[in-house]
Motif scaffolding. Structure first.
Motif, PDB file in Angstrom:
ATOM      1  N   GLU A 298       6.692 -12.665   2.010  1.00 23.10           N
ATOM      2  CA  GLU A 298       7.671 -11.581   2.142  1.00 23.10           C
ATOM      3  C   GLU A 298       7.665 -10.686   0.911  1.00 23.10           C
ATOM      4  O   GLU A 298       7.790  -9.460   1.004  1.00 23.10           O
ATOM      5  CB  GLU A 298       9.063 -12.173   2.375  1.00 23.10           C
ATOM      6  N   TYR A 299       7.493 -11.299  -0.233  1.00 17.69           N
ATOM      7  CA  TYR A 299       7.404 -10.550  -1.490  1.00 17.69           C
ATOM      8  C   TYR A 299       6.189  -9.625  -1.477  1.00 17.69           C
ATOM      9  O   TYR A 299       6.291  -8.426  -1.793  1.00 17.69           O
ATOM     10  CB  TYR A 299       7.328 -11.552  -2.637  1.00 17.69           C
ATOM     11  N   LEU A 300       5.038 -10.147  -1.093  1.00 19.39           N
ATOM     12  CA  LEU A 300       3.829  -9.333  -1.034  1.00 19.39           C
ATOM     13  C   LEU A 300       3.973  -8.204  -0.017  1.00 19.39           C
ATOM     14  O   LEU A 300       3.502  -7.080  -0.249  1.00 19.39           O
ATOM     15  CB  LEU A 300       2.630 -10.203  -0.669  1.00 19.39           C
ATOM     16  N   ALA A 301       4.632  -8.496   1.098  1.00 19.61           N
ATOM     17  CA  ALA A 301       4.831  -7.473   2.129  1.00 19.61           C
ATOM     18  C   ALA A 301       5.674  -6.318   1.586  1.00 19.61           C
ATOM     19  O   ALA A 301       5.410  -5.143   1.906  1.00 19.61           O
ATOM     20  CB  ALA A 301       5.485  -8.089   3.356  1.00 19.61           C
ATOM     21  N   LYS A 302       6.678  -6.625   0.773  1.00 18.42           N
ATOM     22  CA  LYS A 302       7.517  -5.566   0.195  1.00 18.42           C
ATOM     23  C   LYS A 302       6.694  -4.682  -0.742  1.00 18.42           C
ATOM     24  O   LYS A 302       6.800  -3.452  -0.700  1.00 18.42           O
ATOM     25  CB  LYS A 302       8.690  -6.184  -0.566  1.00 18.42           C
ATOM     26  N   LEU A 303       5.879  -5.313  -1.582  1.00 19.11           N
ATOM     27  CA  LEU A 303       5.063  -4.521  -2.500  1.00 19.11           C
ATOM     28  C   LEU A 303       4.097  -3.637  -1.724  1.00 19.11           C
ATOM     29  O   LEU A 303       3.865  -2.484  -2.087  1.00 19.11           O
ATOM     30  CB  LEU A 303       4.280  -5.443  -3.445  1.00 19.11           C
ATOM     31  N   THR A 304       3.547  -4.168  -0.656  1.00 14.14           N
ATOM     32  CA  THR A 304       2.587  -3.428   0.157  1.00 14.14           C
ATOM     33  C   THR A 304       3.230  -2.249   0.883  1.00 14.14           C
ATOM     34  O   THR A 304       2.582  -1.242   1.150  1.00 14.14           O
ATOM     35  CB  THR A 304       1.936  -4.376   1.188  1.00 14.14           C
ATOM     36  N   SER A 305       4.519  -2.363   1.168  1.00 10.58           N
ATOM     37  CA  SER A 305       5.215  -1.336   1.946  1.00 10.58           C
ATOM     38  C   SER A 305       5.321  -0.001   1.225  1.00 10.58           C
ATOM     39  O   SER A 305       5.517   1.041   1.854  1.00 10.58           O
ATOM     40  CB  SER A 305       6.625  -1.819   2.307  1.00 10.58           C
ATOM     41  N   GLY A 306       5.226  -0.005  -0.108  1.00 11.02           N
ATOM     42  CA  GLY A 306       5.328   1.230  -0.869  1.00 11.02           C
ATOM     43  C   GLY A 306       6.741   1.625  -1.236  1.00 11.02           C
ATOM     44  O   GLY A 306       6.951   2.660  -1.881  1.00 11.02           O
ATOM     45  N   GLY A 319      -2.512  -9.484  -6.213  1.00 13.61           N
ATOM     46  CA  GLY A 319      -3.741  -8.730  -5.964  1.00 13.61           C
ATOM     47  C   GLY A 319      -3.908  -8.285  -4.527  1.00 13.61           C
ATOM     48  O   GLY A 319      -4.436  -7.195  -4.260  1.00 13.61           O
ATOM     49  N   GLN A 320      -3.470  -9.126  -3.573  1.00 13.30           N
ATOM     50  CA  GLN A 320      -3.607  -8.751  -2.160  1.00 13.30           C
ATOM     51  C   GLN A 320      -2.812  -7.487  -1.848  1.00 13.30           C
ATOM     52  O   GLN A 320      -3.287  -6.593  -1.131  1.00 13.30           O
ATOM     53  CB  GLN A 320      -3.119  -9.893  -1.268  1.00 13.30           C
ATOM     54  N   ALA A 321      -1.606  -7.418  -2.388  1.00  9.76           N
ATOM     55  CA  ALA A 321      -0.771  -6.232  -2.163  1.00  9.76           C
ATOM     56  C   ALA A 321      -1.367  -5.008  -2.853  1.00  9.76           C
ATOM     57  O   ALA A 321      -1.348  -3.893  -2.316  1.00  9.76           O
ATOM     58  CB  ALA A 321       0.647  -6.494  -2.670  1.00  9.76           C
ATOM     59  N   ARG A 322      -1.912  -5.215  -4.041  1.00  6.26           N
ATOM     60  CA  ARG A 322      -2.519  -4.101  -4.783  1.00  6.26           C
ATOM     61  C   ARG A 322      -3.713  -3.537  -4.017  1.00  6.26           C
ATOM     62  O   ARG A 322      -3.874  -2.310  -3.916  1.00  6.26           O
ATOM     63  CB  ARG A 322      -2.944  -4.580  -6.169  1.00  6.26           C
ATOM     64  N   ASP A 323      -4.534  -4.415  -3.468  1.00  6.92           N
ATOM     65  CA  ASP A 323      -5.683  -3.966  -2.680  1.00  6.92           C
ATOM     66  C   ASP A 323      -5.227  -3.193  -1.448  1.00  6.92           C
ATOM     67  O   ASP A 323      -5.837  -2.183  -1.075  1.00  6.92           O
ATOM     68  CB  ASP A 323      -6.533  -5.162  -2.261  1.00  6.92           C
ATOM     69  N   ALA A 324      -4.163  -3.674  -0.815  1.00  8.49           N
ATOM     70  CA  ALA A 324      -3.658  -3.011   0.387  1.00  8.49           C
ATOM     71  C   ALA A 324      -3.128  -1.616   0.061  1.00  8.49           C
ATOM     72  O   ALA A 324      -3.339  -0.656   0.830  1.00  8.49           O
ATOM     73  CB  ALA A 324      -2.559  -3.856   1.028  1.00  8.49           C
ATOM     74  N   LEU A 325      -2.457  -1.478  -1.064  1.00 10.27           N
ATOM     75  CA  LEU A 325      -1.937  -0.173  -1.468  1.00 10.27           C
ATOM     76  C   LEU A 325      -3.078   0.797  -1.749  1.00 10.27           C
ATOM     77  O   LEU A 325      -3.002   1.984  -1.406  1.00 10.27           O
ATOM     78  CB  LEU A 325      -1.053  -0.319  -2.712  1.00 10.27           C
ATOM     79  N   ARG A 326      -4.139   0.282  -2.367  1.00  8.56           N
ATOM     80  CA  ARG A 326      -5.269   1.165  -2.648  1.00  8.56           C
ATOM     81  C   ARG A 326      -5.947   1.611  -1.361  1.00  8.56           C
ATOM     82  O   ARG A 326      -6.321   2.781  -1.205  1.00  8.56           O
ATOM     83  CB  ARG A 326      -6.269   0.448  -3.554  1.00  8.56           C
ATOM     84  N   THR A 327      -6.068   0.691  -0.431  1.00  7.55           N
ATOM     85  CA  THR A 327      -6.683   1.012   0.852  1.00  7.55           C
ATOM     86  C   THR A 327      -5.863   2.047   1.613  1.00  7.55           C
ATOM     87  O   THR A 327      -6.403   2.889   2.345  1.00  7.55           O
ATOM     88  CB  THR A 327      -6.834  -0.265   1.705  1.00  7.55           C
ATOM     89  N   ALA A 328      -4.541   2.020   1.420  1.00  8.42           N
ATOM     90  CA  ALA A 328      -3.653   2.969   2.115  1.00  8.42           C
ATOM     91  C   ALA A 328      -3.927   4.408   1.698  1.00  8.42           C
ATOM     92  O   ALA A 328      -3.612   5.350   2.440  1.00  8.42           O
ATOM     93  CB  ALA A 328      -2.197   2.602   1.865  1.00  8.42           C
TER      94      ALA A 328
END
Length: 565
Positions: A298-306, A319-328
Motif C-alpha cells: 500500500e505504501y508503494l502504491a501511494k508513492l507510485t500514484s504521484g 525502487g519499484q515505485a521509483r521505476d513506475a514513476l519514471r515509466t509514467a
C-alpha cells in the motif's frame, strides 16, 4: 508341520529381500546421471552432477512474484551448468510470524533468506554449517568472499549463511541515492524556483506551502508527507532522528567520532524533536492518516500514484515505485533526494562509507538434501561471467563495450533495462540481491553494478533530470550530499548478538516500545498529551538495560577499529 511352514516362510522372505535389493541396485546403476566439468579460479577442473533437481527457496526480504528460476534466461543458463532450479517463494504477511511457524513445525524450505529473523533460525538450529561444503565445492565463492570469511564465521567457528555483497577490487560509490534521504516531489522545487533546502523546518515549510496551493494532484487528494512503518521496515521511520542529527545508519546507536562511544537515540532529544515536528505536521492535516497502518504494498502504491509530496526512506526500499514513476513519463512527479538535517551547522552523513553487512544472508536448512548441489549453484553464480549477466545483461542487447573495454548503455539499452518485464524475464530482478553476489568492480575495472558506472549514470539522465541537475549546479544527484566520513566499524548494527544476551533482550524490548509509543506520540491530540506519551515512553525505555546495549556496541566499535570483526 508348523516348523516346516515357518522355515518355508523364512526362506521365502530372504528370497524377496534379496530380489528387492538386487532390483534397487540395478535401478540405481541404470539411473542416468548428468555431469558437467567446470574450471575454477585456480585453473583446476571439477566435475559436478547436473542431473535436474529443484530446491525450494523462501525469501523473507522482498515481496516479488513467486517463480521458478529456470523460467528466466539467466536461471536457465545456470540450470544448464549445474542442473539446479529453485522454486522461489516470497514473503506474504508478517515475517516473524511466518518464520515462527517454520521453527515450531520444523518444516523449512531448502534455502532461506530470513532477513531480520536470521537469529531465530540460528537459535533453532535450522541452518547447516557451510564450512566444508564451501571449501570442497565453491572455490570461486571462497575467492570472492576471501577477505570476509572471518566476518561471516560465528562464535562456534561455523559459517551458517552467505551475506550479500562482498566488495572485490575497487569500491565505486553510487552517483545517485540508494540509501536514506528526505525525498520531495520534484515539481515542488521547480514551483518554488529551485531553492536550497537543508533543514527540517525548511523542508516542511516548502511542502506545506505547496500542499495548501495544490490540495489535489491529478484529481486525487494530495498526501503532503508519509513514511514506511510496516513490519521490520519500521526502522525507516525510527532511524530518522539519527540522520537529522548528522549520523549514518549504524542502527539503534550513534557513534561519537571523537570518543568512539555508542549511545542510543530512541529516547534522545533528537528523537523528541523529530516526533514533535511530525505531531505539528499532523495537527495541520499534512500527515498521511494511514502512515502507521498501511502495509508495504500500500505504501508503494501511494508513492507510485504521484500524490505523495514528501517522505523519508532508503532508496533501495522503494525502487519499484521509483521505476513506475519514471515509466509514467512525468519528470515533475518523480522524487529528488535531499540531505535534510536539523540545523544549518550539521554536516549530513546520509551516504554510506564502504561497508560489509555480515548479519544478513542466505542459508541452507537442515531439510535440504544434497546441499552440495546448492553450493555449486552459488559458486557458478558469483563467477565474473555470471555476475556480468546478472548485473549488466547480455552484451549487445543490454549494454555495449567501447574501444577501451568500458561498459556503457545506449538510450535504447537504458530504456530496455528499466522495463520491469525485461528485468523479470532476464532474472535480474531475482538474482541481483538475496543471493551470494559481489560488489565493487570486475577485474577489467568496470563497476559490478551499472548504476555505479559513471558512463551509465550520466547517460541515464533524462531531460527532466538534467533540468534539476543544472538548476542546482550538479552533475549527479549524490553531489547534493556530503562525502561520508571514514568509519572503519560501519555499519555497527551488523554485529552478531548472542541469543538471550542482555543486549539482544534489550534490542527486542526496545523495538516493541518504539513501535508502540512512536505512533501515539506523533498522533497525540495536543501538547499535553504529547508530553505525557513521551514521558511514559522515556520512563519505560530507561527501565530497560540500556547500559549493556551501549557497552556492547562500544566494544564492537573498538574491536573493528583494531581490525577484529
Amino acid at each position: 508341520m508348523l516348523k516346516r511352514s515357518y522355515l518355508l516362510l523364512l526362506m521365502l522372505s530372504f528370497v524377496l529381500i534379496f530380489a528387492a535389493c538386487s532390483n534397487k541396485e540395478e535401478a540405481t546403476n541404470n539411473k542416468e546421471t548428468n555431469t558437467n566439468t567446470e574450471t575454477t579460479t585456480d585453473g583446476e577442473t571439477a566435475t559436478i552432477d547436473t542431473t535436474p533437481v529443484t530446491y525450494s527457496y523462501f525469501n523473507a526480504a522482498t515481496s516479488l512474484k513467486d517463480i521458478d528460476t529456470n523460467t528466466t534466461r539467466i536461471g536457465k543458463i545456470l540450470e544448464e551448468k549445474t542442473g539446479v532450479n529453485f522454486k522461489v517463494e516470497h514473503l506474504v504477511g508478517d515475517m516473524n510470524t511466518r518464520i515462527g511457524v517454520m521453527v515450531a513445525s520444523g518444516d523449512y524450505p531448502d534455502v532461506i533468506v530470513p532477513d531480520a529473523a536470521i537469529d531465530t533460525l540460528l537459535d533453532a538450529g535450522a541452518l547447516i554449517p557451510l564450512n566444508a561444503l564451501l571449501e570442497e565445492h565453491a572455490p570461486d565463492l571462497m575467492a570472492a568472499y576471501g577477505d570476509y570469511i572471518q566476518h561471516m564465521t560465528q562464535p562456534d567457528g561455523n559459517i551458517y549463511y552467505i551475506p550479500f555483497g562482498a566488495t572485490v577490487n575497487e569500491y565505486i560509490p553510487n552517483p545517485n541515492i540508494d540509501q536514506g534521504a528526505f525525498w520531495i516531489q520534484r515539481g515542488i522545487l521547480k514551483d518554488a524556483g529551485f531553492p536550497e533546502i537543508k533543514t527540517l523546518d525548511q523542508y516542511f515549510e516548502l511542502i506545506e506551502s505547496y500542499a495548501k496551493a495544490n490540495p489535489q494532484i491529478d484529481g486525487m487528494n494530495a498526501i503532503p508527507f508519509t513514511g514506511l512503518t510496516y513490519d521490520w521496515r519500521f526502522f525507516a521511520f525510527s532511524n530518522v532522528p539519527n540522520h537529522l542529527a548528522g549520523y549514518p545508519n549504524d542502527g539503534g546507536v550513534m557513534i561519537d567520532m571523537n570518543t568512539n562511544v555508542a549511545s542510543v537515540y530512541a529516547d534522545s532529544d533528537y528523537a523528541k524533536r523529530y516526533l514533535q515536528k511530525l505531531n505539528e505536521v499532523n495537527a495541520k492535516g499534512m500527515l498521511d492518516r494511514e502512515m502507521f497502518v498501511a502495509n508495504y504494498d500500500e505504501y508503494l502504491a501511494k508513492l507510485t500514484s504521484g500524490r505523495v509530496l514528501g517522505f523519508f526512506d532508503y532508496g533501495w526500499q522503494w525502487g519499484q515505485a521509483r521505476d513506475a514513476l519514471r515509466t509514467a513519463g512525468n519528470p515533475d512527479r518523480e522524487f529528488m533526494a535531499l540531505p535534510i538535517v536539523f540545523d544549518e551547522n550539521i554536516k549530513d552523513q546520509y551516504l554510506d562509507p564502504p561497508a560489509f553487512t555480515n548479519n544478513r544472508g542466505v542459508g541452507i536448512t537442515v531439510n535440504a538434501k544434497n546441499p552440495e548441489r546448492i553450493i555449486q549453484f552459488w559458486n557458478e553464480l558469483v563467477k565474473e561471467e555470471t555476475q556480468k549477466l546478472v548485473m549488466w545483461g547480455f552484451e549487445g542487447e543490454h549494454y555495449s563495450v567501447d574501444a577501451n573495454g568500458r561498459f556503457y548503455r545506449t538510450e535504447e539499452q537504458i530504456a530496455l533495462t528499466q522495463k520491469q518485464e525485461e528485468r523479470d524475464a532476464l532474472g535480474m530482478t531475482y538474482f541481483e540481491w538475496s543471493w551470494p553476489r559481489i560488489n565493487g568492480s570486475f577485474s577489467d575495472g568496470n563497476a559490478v553494478e551499472p548504476r555505479r558506472q559513471p558512463e551509465v549514470a550520466l547517460a541515464s539522465y533524462t531531460e527532466g533530470d538534467k533540468e534539476y541537475l543544472n538548476a542546482y549546479g550538479i552533475e549527479t544527484f549524490a553531489q547534493l550530499f556530503s562525502d561520508p566520513d571514514d568509519r572503519p566499524w560501519y555499519p555497527v548494527w551488523s554485529a552478531n548478538m548472542e541469543q538471550g544476551s542482555p543486549q539482544q533482550i534489550f534490542n527486542q524490548q526496545a523495538d516493541e516500545l518504539v513501535r508502540r509509543y512512536y505512533p501515539r506520540i506523533v498522533l497525540a491530540a495536543n501538547e499535553a498529551e504529547f508530553e505525557a506519551q513521551w514521558n511514559e515512553f522515556q520512563t519505560n525505555y530507561r527501565k530497560l538495560d540500556v547500559a549493556s546495549y551501549e557497552n556492547f556496541y562500544t566494544e564492537v566499535v573498538k574491536q573493528r577499529i583494531r581490525g577484529e570483526w
